[in-house]
Write a protein that holds these residues in place. Structure first.
Motif, PDB file in Angstrom:
ATOM      1  N   ASP A 287      11.574 -49.293  40.558  1.00  0.00           N
ATOM      2  CA  ASP A 287      11.704 -48.103  41.394  1.00  0.00           C
ATOM      3  C   ASP A 287      11.155 -48.381  42.789  1.00  0.00           C
ATOM      4  N   ASP A 288      11.771 -47.758  43.790  1.00  0.00           N
ATOM      5  CA  ASP A 288      11.269 -47.821  45.177  1.00  0.00           C
ATOM      6  C   ASP A 288      11.175 -49.257  45.703  1.00  0.00           C
ATOM      7  N   SER A 289      12.149 -50.083  45.380  1.00  0.00           N
ATOM      8  CA  SER A 289      12.109 -51.501  45.771  1.00  0.00           C
ATOM      9  C   SER A 289      12.565 -51.746  47.208  1.00  0.00           C
ATOM     10  N   PHE A 290      13.358 -50.817  47.786  1.00  0.00           N
ATOM     11  CA  PHE A 290      14.003 -51.105  49.065  1.00  0.00           C
ATOM     12  C   PHE A 290      13.735 -50.018  50.097  1.00  0.00           C
ATOM     13  N   ASP A 291      13.593 -50.466  51.344  1.00  0.00           N
ATOM     14  CA  ASP A 291      13.456 -49.530  52.460  1.00  0.00           C
ATOM     15  C   ASP A 291      14.800 -48.925  52.855  1.00  0.00           C
ATOM     16  N   ALA A 292      15.867 -49.647  52.595  1.00  0.00           N
ATOM     17  CA  ALA A 292      17.199 -49.175  52.960  1.00  0.00           C
ATOM     18  C   ALA A 292      18.235 -49.787  52.024  1.00  0.00           C
ATOM     19  N   VAL A 293      19.336 -49.072  51.858  1.00  0.00           N
ATOM     20  CA  VAL A 293      20.466 -49.524  51.044  1.00  0.00           C
ATOM     21  C   VAL A 293      21.739 -49.328  51.861  1.00  0.00           C
ATOM     22  N   VAL A 294      22.622 -50.315  51.839  1.00  0.00           N
ATOM     23  CA  VAL A 294      23.945 -50.158  52.443  1.00  0.00           C
ATOM     24  C   VAL A 294      25.008 -50.424  51.385  1.00  0.00           C
TER      25      VAL A 294
ATOM     26  N   ARG B   5      17.035 -44.265  42.890  1.00  0.00           N
ATOM     27  CA  ARG B   5      15.863 -44.810  42.181  1.00  0.00           C
ATOM     28  C   ARG B   5      15.249 -45.996  42.903  1.00  0.00           C
ATOM     29  N   VAL B   6      16.085 -46.887  43.414  1.00  0.00           N
ATOM     30  CA  VAL B   6      15.545 -48.117  44.013  1.00  0.00           C
ATOM     31  C   VAL B   6      15.195 -47.957  45.492  1.00  0.00           C
ATOM     32  N   CYS B   7      15.597 -46.839  46.102  1.00  0.00           N
ATOM     33  CA  CYS B   7      15.285 -46.603  47.520  1.00  0.00           C
ATOM     34  C   CYS B   7      13.951 -45.880  47.635  1.00  0.00           C
ATOM     35  N   ARG B   8      13.104 -46.383  48.490  1.00  0.00           N
ATOM     36  CA  ARG B   8      11.776 -45.791  48.661  1.00  0.00           C
ATOM     37  C   ARG B   8      11.853 -44.398  49.282  1.00  0.00           C
ATOM     38  N   PRO B   9      10.902 -43.527  48.973  1.00  0.00           N
ATOM     39  CA  PRO B   9      10.859 -42.207  49.625  1.00  0.00           C
ATOM     40  C   PRO B   9      10.861 -42.371  51.146  1.00  0.00           C
ATOM     41  N   GLY B  10      11.719 -41.626  51.804  1.00  0.00           N
ATOM     42  CA  GLY B  10      11.851 -41.759  53.252  1.00  0.00           C
ATOM     43  C   GLY B  10      12.810 -42.847  53.679  1.00  0.00           C
ATOM     44  N   GLY B  11      13.313 -43.608  52.731  1.00  0.00           N
ATOM     45  CA  GLY B  11      14.262 -44.670  53.036  1.00  0.00           C
ATOM     46  C   GLY B  11      15.647 -44.108  53.333  1.00  0.00           C
ATOM     47  N   THR B  12      16.514 -44.994  53.772  1.00  0.00           N
ATOM     48  CA  THR B  12      17.860 -44.591  54.199  1.00  0.00           C
ATOM     49  C   THR B  12      18.920 -45.303  53.372  1.00  0.00           C
ATOM     50  N   ILE B  13      19.957 -44.570  52.997  1.00  0.00           N
ATOM     51  CA  ILE B  13      21.102 -45.135  52.298  1.00  0.00           C
ATOM     52  C   ILE B  13      22.342 -44.871  53.155  1.00  0.00           C
ATOM     53  N   HIS B  14      23.044 -45.935  53.525  1.00  0.00           N
ATOM     54  CA  HIS B  14      24.281 -45.825  54.304  1.00  0.00           C
ATOM     55  C   HIS B  14      25.464 -46.163  53.402  1.00  0.00           C
ATOM     56  N   ILE B  15      26.394 -45.243  53.294  1.00  0.00           N
ATOM     57  CA  ILE B  15      27.582 -45.423  52.460  1.00  0.00           C
ATOM     58  C   ILE B  15      28.817 -45.341  53.349  1.00  0.00           C
ATOM     59  N   LEU B  16      29.540 -46.438  53.425  1.00  0.00           N
ATOM     60  CA  LEU B  16      30.776 -46.487  54.206  1.00  0.00           C
ATOM     61  C   LEU B  16      31.951 -46.393  53.239  1.00  0.00           C
ATOM     62  N   GLU B  17      32.840 -45.438  53.471  1.00  0.00           N
ATOM     63  CA  GLU B  17      33.967 -45.294  52.558  1.00  0.00           C
ATOM     64  C   GLU B  17      35.153 -44.643  53.255  1.00  0.00           C
TER      65      GLU B  17
ATOM     66  N   LYS C 156      27.114 -37.010  58.162  1.00  0.00           N
ATOM     67  CA  LYS C 156      28.443 -37.514  57.807  1.00  0.00           C
ATOM     68  C   LYS C 156      29.242 -37.620  59.092  1.00  0.00           C
ATOM     69  N   LYS C 157      29.705 -38.817  59.406  1.00  0.00           N
ATOM     70  CA  LYS C 157      30.503 -38.959  60.618  1.00  0.00           C
ATOM     71  C   LYS C 157      31.623 -39.966  60.395  1.00  0.00           C
ATOM     72  N   PHE C 158      32.727 -39.711  61.071  1.00  0.00           N
ATOM     73  CA  PHE C 158      33.864 -40.613  60.984  1.00  0.00           C
ATOM     74  C   PHE C 158      33.710 -41.714  62.029  1.00  0.00           C
TER      75      PHE C 158
ATOM     76  N   LEU D  57      31.017 -42.602  57.496  1.00  0.00           N
ATOM     77  CA  LEU D  57      29.694 -43.110  57.158  1.00  0.00           C
ATOM     78  C   LEU D  57      28.838 -41.949  56.694  1.00  0.00           C
ATOM     79  N   LEU D  58      28.341 -42.048  55.473  1.00  0.00           N
ATOM     80  CA  LEU D  58      27.397 -41.070  54.942  1.00  0.00           C
ATOM     81  C   LEU D  58      25.997 -41.642  55.063  1.00  0.00           C
ATOM     82  N   THR D  59      25.116 -40.923  55.737  1.00  0.00           N
ATOM     83  CA  THR D  59      23.705 -41.285  55.783  1.00  0.00           C
ATOM     84  C   THR D  59      22.955 -40.333  54.867  1.00  0.00           C
ATOM     85  N   VAL D  60      22.339 -40.879  53.835  1.00  0.00           N
ATOM     86  CA  VAL D  60      21.672 -40.028  52.841  1.00  0.00           C
ATOM     87  C   VAL D  60      20.260 -40.549  52.589  1.00  0.00           C
ATOM     88  N   ARG D  61      19.439 -39.675  52.045  1.00  0.00           N
ATOM     89  CA  ARG D  61      18.055 -40.035  51.726  1.00  0.00           C
ATOM     90  C   ARG D  61      17.652 -39.403  50.398  1.00  0.00           C
ATOM     91  N   PRO D  62      16.726 -40.030  49.686  1.00  0.00           N
ATOM     92  CA  PRO D  62      16.186 -39.396  48.474  1.00  0.00           C
ATOM     93  C   PRO D  62      15.529 -38.068  48.825  1.00  0.00           C
TER      94      PRO D  62
END
Length: 204
Positions: free
Chosen positions: A99-106, A128-140, A186-188, A196-201
């Motif tokens: 748990d909480d292994s990464f500062d950011a996920v892409v 689960r693996v993103c630390r509190p306050g971390g950022t997850i970027h999802i491109l789709e 959320k921005k195109f 690009l979705l920018t999400v956080r825990p």
């Protein structure tokens, strides 16, 4: 169904098939994908390693993919470019990280490939693996609202489904709340078809 067999089959040709899109569309988007991320970084669905040139300096990066053949291509690219990345064969829905292994996920187009029933489990794992306050970027991809563009995408859809096991209309953001994630932005980035979705825990 999981798509590793599909990607094991097309790995040798993947970069060739994707070449027009990579140079005409994706390269500028990859730069934006890594804006503001640093530290311990997870590249979920690393594929053949197209993101390698855009990794932030000084970041400790782990790239995972379910396809052994795609990872073999990624290792070749890593060795050629000298990119410091740890590549591992792993299912994004069952990751072997604490748990909480990464500062950011892409995630670059990974969720276009995941079927509806796999979206929520994968997002929960990213949470689960993103630390509190971390950022997850999802491109789709998204299905365009423009009538002409939408019609063209629908014509392409059977080929995209056959070759990549992917869809244009996954709408991954609909699963964020249930996964315990907040949508920050959320921005195109390309017309109204790549977002690009920018999400956080969520904070308790």
């Amino acid at each position: 169904m999981l798509k590793h067999k599909t990607y094991n089959r097309i790995a040798r040709l993947y970069d060739i098939l994707d070449l027009p899109f990579e140079h005409g569309r994706y390269k500028p988007l990859r730069r934006v994908l890594f804006d503001g991320v640093n530290g311990a970084l997870l590249d979920a669905g690393v594929g053949t390693g197209r993101n390698f040139p855009f990794y932030p300096n000084g970041s400790k990066v782990v790239g995972i993919d379910l396809s052994s053949a795609m990872l073999a291509r990624a290792r070749q690219r890593r060795d050629k470019l000298g990119t410091p990345v740890d590549l591992r064969e792993m299912n994004v829905m069952e990751m072997d990280f604490a748990d909480d292994s990464f500062d950011a996920v892409v995630s670059t187009f990974l969720f276009c490939v995941l079927d509806a029933e796999h979206q929520l489990p994968a997002l929960k794992e990213l949470n689960r693996v993103c630390r509190p306050g971390g950022t997850i970027h999802i491109l789709e991809y998204a299905l365009s609202e423009n009538p002409l563009r939408r019609s063209i995408m629908k014509l392409w859809a059977p080929w995209v489904r056959f070759a990549y096991g992917a869809e244009f209309n996954r709408n991954t953001e609909q699963y964020l709340e249930a996964a315990g994630l907040d949508l920050v932005e959320k921005k195109f980035l390309y017309k109204d078809i790549i977002k690009l979705l920018t999400v956080r825990p969520k904070t308790s």
